[in-house]
Write a protein that holds these residues in place. Structure first.
Motif, mmCIF file in Angstrom:
data_model
loop_
_atom_site.group_PDB
_atom_site.id
_atom_site.type_symbol
_atom_site.label_atom_id
_atom_site.label_comp_id
_atom_site.label_asym_id
_atom_site.label_seq_id
_atom_site.Cartn_x
_atom_site.Cartn_y
_atom_site.Cartn_z
ATOM 1 N N LEU A 95 0.828 -1.206 0.000
ATOM 2 C CA LEU A 95 0.000 0.000 0.000
ATOM 3 C C LEU A 95 0.862 1.255 0.000
ATOM 4 O O LEU A 95 1.755 1.405 0.817
ATOM 5 C CB LEU A 95 -0.923 0.016 1.223
ATOM 6 C CG LEU A 95 -2.040 -1.018 1.278
ATOM 7 C CD1 LEU A 95 -2.893 -0.806 2.531
ATOM 8 C CD2 LEU A 95 -2.924 -0.959 0.034
ATOM 9 N N ARG A 96 0.574 2.136 -0.917
ATOM 10 C CA ARG A 96 1.274 3.425 -0.979
ATOM 11 C C ARG A 96 0.349 4.440 -1.633
ATOM 12 O O ARG A 96 -0.552 4.083 -2.411
ATOM 13 C CB ARG A 96 2.584 3.317 -1.762
ATOM 14 C CG ARG A 96 2.391 3.034 -3.236
ATOM 15 C CD ARG A 96 3.701 2.903 -3.977
ATOM 16 N NE ARG A 96 3.492 2.827 -5.422
ATOM 17 C CZ ARG A 96 3.135 1.732 -6.067
ATOM 18 N NH1 ARG A 96 2.968 0.595 -5.405
ATOM 19 N NH2 ARG A 96 2.959 1.762 -7.380
ATOM 20 N N LYS A 97 0.574 5.695 -1.328
ATOM 21 C CA LYS A 97 -0.240 6.761 -1.913
ATOM 22 C C LYS A 97 -0.080 6.754 -3.426
ATOM 23 O O LYS A 97 1.027 6.642 -3.949
ATOM 24 C CB LYS A 97 0.188 8.113 -1.333
ATOM 25 C CG LYS A 97 -0.732 9.254 -1.692
ATOM 26 C CD LYS A 97 -0.382 10.510 -0.925
ATOM 27 C CE LYS A 97 -1.351 11.649 -1.234
ATOM 28 N NZ LYS A 97 -1.044 12.869 -0.468
ATOM 29 N N VAL A 183 -5.311 4.827 -3.998
ATOM 30 C CA VAL A 183 -5.023 4.975 -2.573
ATOM 31 C C VAL A 183 -4.590 6.412 -2.290
ATOM 32 O O VAL A 183 -3.668 6.929 -2.924
ATOM 33 C CB VAL A 183 -3.914 3.995 -2.130
ATOM 34 C CG1 VAL A 183 -3.567 4.207 -0.657
ATOM 35 C CG2 VAL A 183 -4.346 2.551 -2.368
ATOM 36 N N ASP A 185 -4.583 7.506 1.292
ATOM 37 C CA ASP A 185 -4.086 7.510 2.674
ATOM 38 C C ASP A 185 -3.848 6.067 3.099
ATOM 39 O O ASP A 185 -4.763 5.392 3.575
ATOM 40 C CB ASP A 185 -5.105 8.184 3.597
ATOM 41 C CG ASP A 185 -4.597 8.337 5.029
ATOM 42 O OD1 ASP A 185 -3.687 7.591 5.434
ATOM 43 O OD2 ASP A 185 -5.130 9.205 5.747
ATOM 44 N N PRO A 186 -2.621 5.551 2.918
ATOM 45 C CA PRO A 186 -2.349 4.147 3.237
ATOM 46 C C PRO A 186 -2.651 3.780 4.690
ATOM 47 O O PRO A 186 -3.115 2.669 4.965
ATOM 48 C CB PRO A 186 -0.855 3.986 2.920
ATOM 49 C CG PRO A 186 -0.566 5.065 1.924
ATOM 50 C CD PRO A 186 -1.447 6.207 2.304
ATOM 51 N N HIS A 187 -2.398 4.694 5.624
ATOM 52 C CA HIS A 187 -2.647 4.393 7.041
ATOM 53 C C HIS A 187 -4.139 4.210 7.299
ATOM 54 O O HIS A 187 -4.556 3.250 7.969
ATOM 55 C CB HIS A 187 -2.090 5.508 7.916
ATOM 56 C CG HIS A 187 -2.331 5.296 9.386
ATOM 57 N ND1 HIS A 187 -1.665 4.324 10.118
ATOM 58 C CD2 HIS A 187 -3.183 5.910 10.260
ATOM 59 C CE1 HIS A 187 -2.088 4.357 11.375
ATOM 60 N NE2 HIS A 187 -3.009 5.305 11.483
ATOM 61 N N LEU A 189 -6.377 3.391 5.130
ATOM 62 C CA LEU A 189 -6.811 2.200 4.410
ATOM 63 C C LEU A 189 -6.429 0.931 5.167
ATOM 64 O O LEU A 189 -7.212 -0.027 5.239
ATOM 65 C CB LEU A 189 -6.191 2.207 3.009
ATOM 66 C CG LEU A 189 -6.688 1.134 2.044
ATOM 67 C CD1 LEU A 189 -8.200 1.148 1.906
ATOM 68 C CD2 LEU A 189 -6.029 1.320 0.674
ATOM 69 N N HIS A 190 -5.247 0.924 5.753
ATOM 70 C CA HIS A 190 -4.795 -0.184 6.599
ATOM 71 C C HIS A 190 -5.812 -0.432 7.711
ATOM 72 O O HIS A 190 -6.242 -1.572 7.957
ATOM 73 C CB HIS A 190 -3.418 0.161 7.153
ATOM 74 C CG HIS A 190 -2.790 -0.889 8.010
ATOM 75 N ND1 HIS A 190 -3.145 -1.095 9.330
ATOM 76 C CD2 HIS A 190 -1.802 -1.791 7.747
ATOM 77 C CE1 HIS A 190 -2.418 -2.072 9.833
ATOM 78 N NE2 HIS A 190 -1.592 -2.509 8.900
#
Length: 216
Positions: A95-97, A183, A185-187, A189-190
């Motif tokens: 996951l990354r922006k 994506v 906001d990876p955080h 989304l996590h």
């Protein structure tokens, strides 16, 4: 809770009486899946285990996805289905922006009714949403979850009604959304993947699946 849960893909055996019973009764399916998580998790065991699940059905197969911090497939009924378990760590690591993804989620879009001022000490009913209202609900929740949606294709599903003496009498309307997104906001989304989105989690809603979007 483990930051990186596991997910089980269970290709259900249509000849199993346990499977046939669970497909008729969402409350019973929840109980069956809870057998896979550790015992002694207190008053809110589903929440503590992080259990989320979704039923994906085609004309020929029924596949159950179950996600939790720990899962022991040996505790499922004998002959329940063919089971593959994998860690979600590689997915979280990717996951990354700006990452383009495909997604699938079953949701229970709903809102609480607003009551007149003279009833301000009471809580309104939970009302299911449909059509454009449901789409807008998912757009808002997806944005909060760190996704910029490009495509959202809704599919109506059979509603579920909890069963049993102590079950809520409320029927849960379910919608499946498939589509593509970026994506943002990876955080966030996590957290959304781990904790699920919306209501109805004991009845097969809230589990967000992600895969890299293929480019043409």
């Amino acid at each position: 809770m483990n930051d990186h849960p596991v997910i089980a893909r269970i290709r259900l055996n249509p000849h199993s009486r346990d499977v046939q019973r669970d497909l008729r009764d969402a409350t019973q399916m929840h109980r069956t899946l809870m057998r896979m998580v550790p015992d002694g998790l207190g008053d809110a065991p589903r929440h503590q285990a992080g259990l989320l699940y979704r039923l994906d059905e085609t004309d020929t197969t029924s596949t159950l996805l179950a996600q939790a911090a720990q899962l022991d497939p040996a505790r499922l009924p004998t002959g329940y289905g063919h089971i593959d378990i994998k860690s979600l760590t590689p997915m979280f690591s990717a996951l990354r922006k700006g990452l383009a993804v495909r997604y699938r989620i079953v949701l229970n879009p709903a809102k609480r009714e607003r009551l007149p001022l003279e009833q301000k000490d009471k809580r309104g009913r939970i009302v299911p949403l449909s059509g454009t209202d449901a789409d807008q609900w998912w757009l808002r929740r997806a944005t909060e979850a760190g996704l910029d949606l490009h495509v959202l294709t809704p599919t109506s599903m059979e509603p579920v009604r909890p069963r049993g003496h102590h079950a809520s009498r409320m029927r849960h309307s379910l919608l499946r959304y498939d589509g593509t997104a970026t994506v943002t906001d990876p955080h966030a989304l996590h957290n959304a993947v781990i904790h699920g989105i919306g209501r109805g989690k004991p009845y097969g809603a809230g589990l967000l699946s992600l895969a890299p979007a293929t480019t043409a």
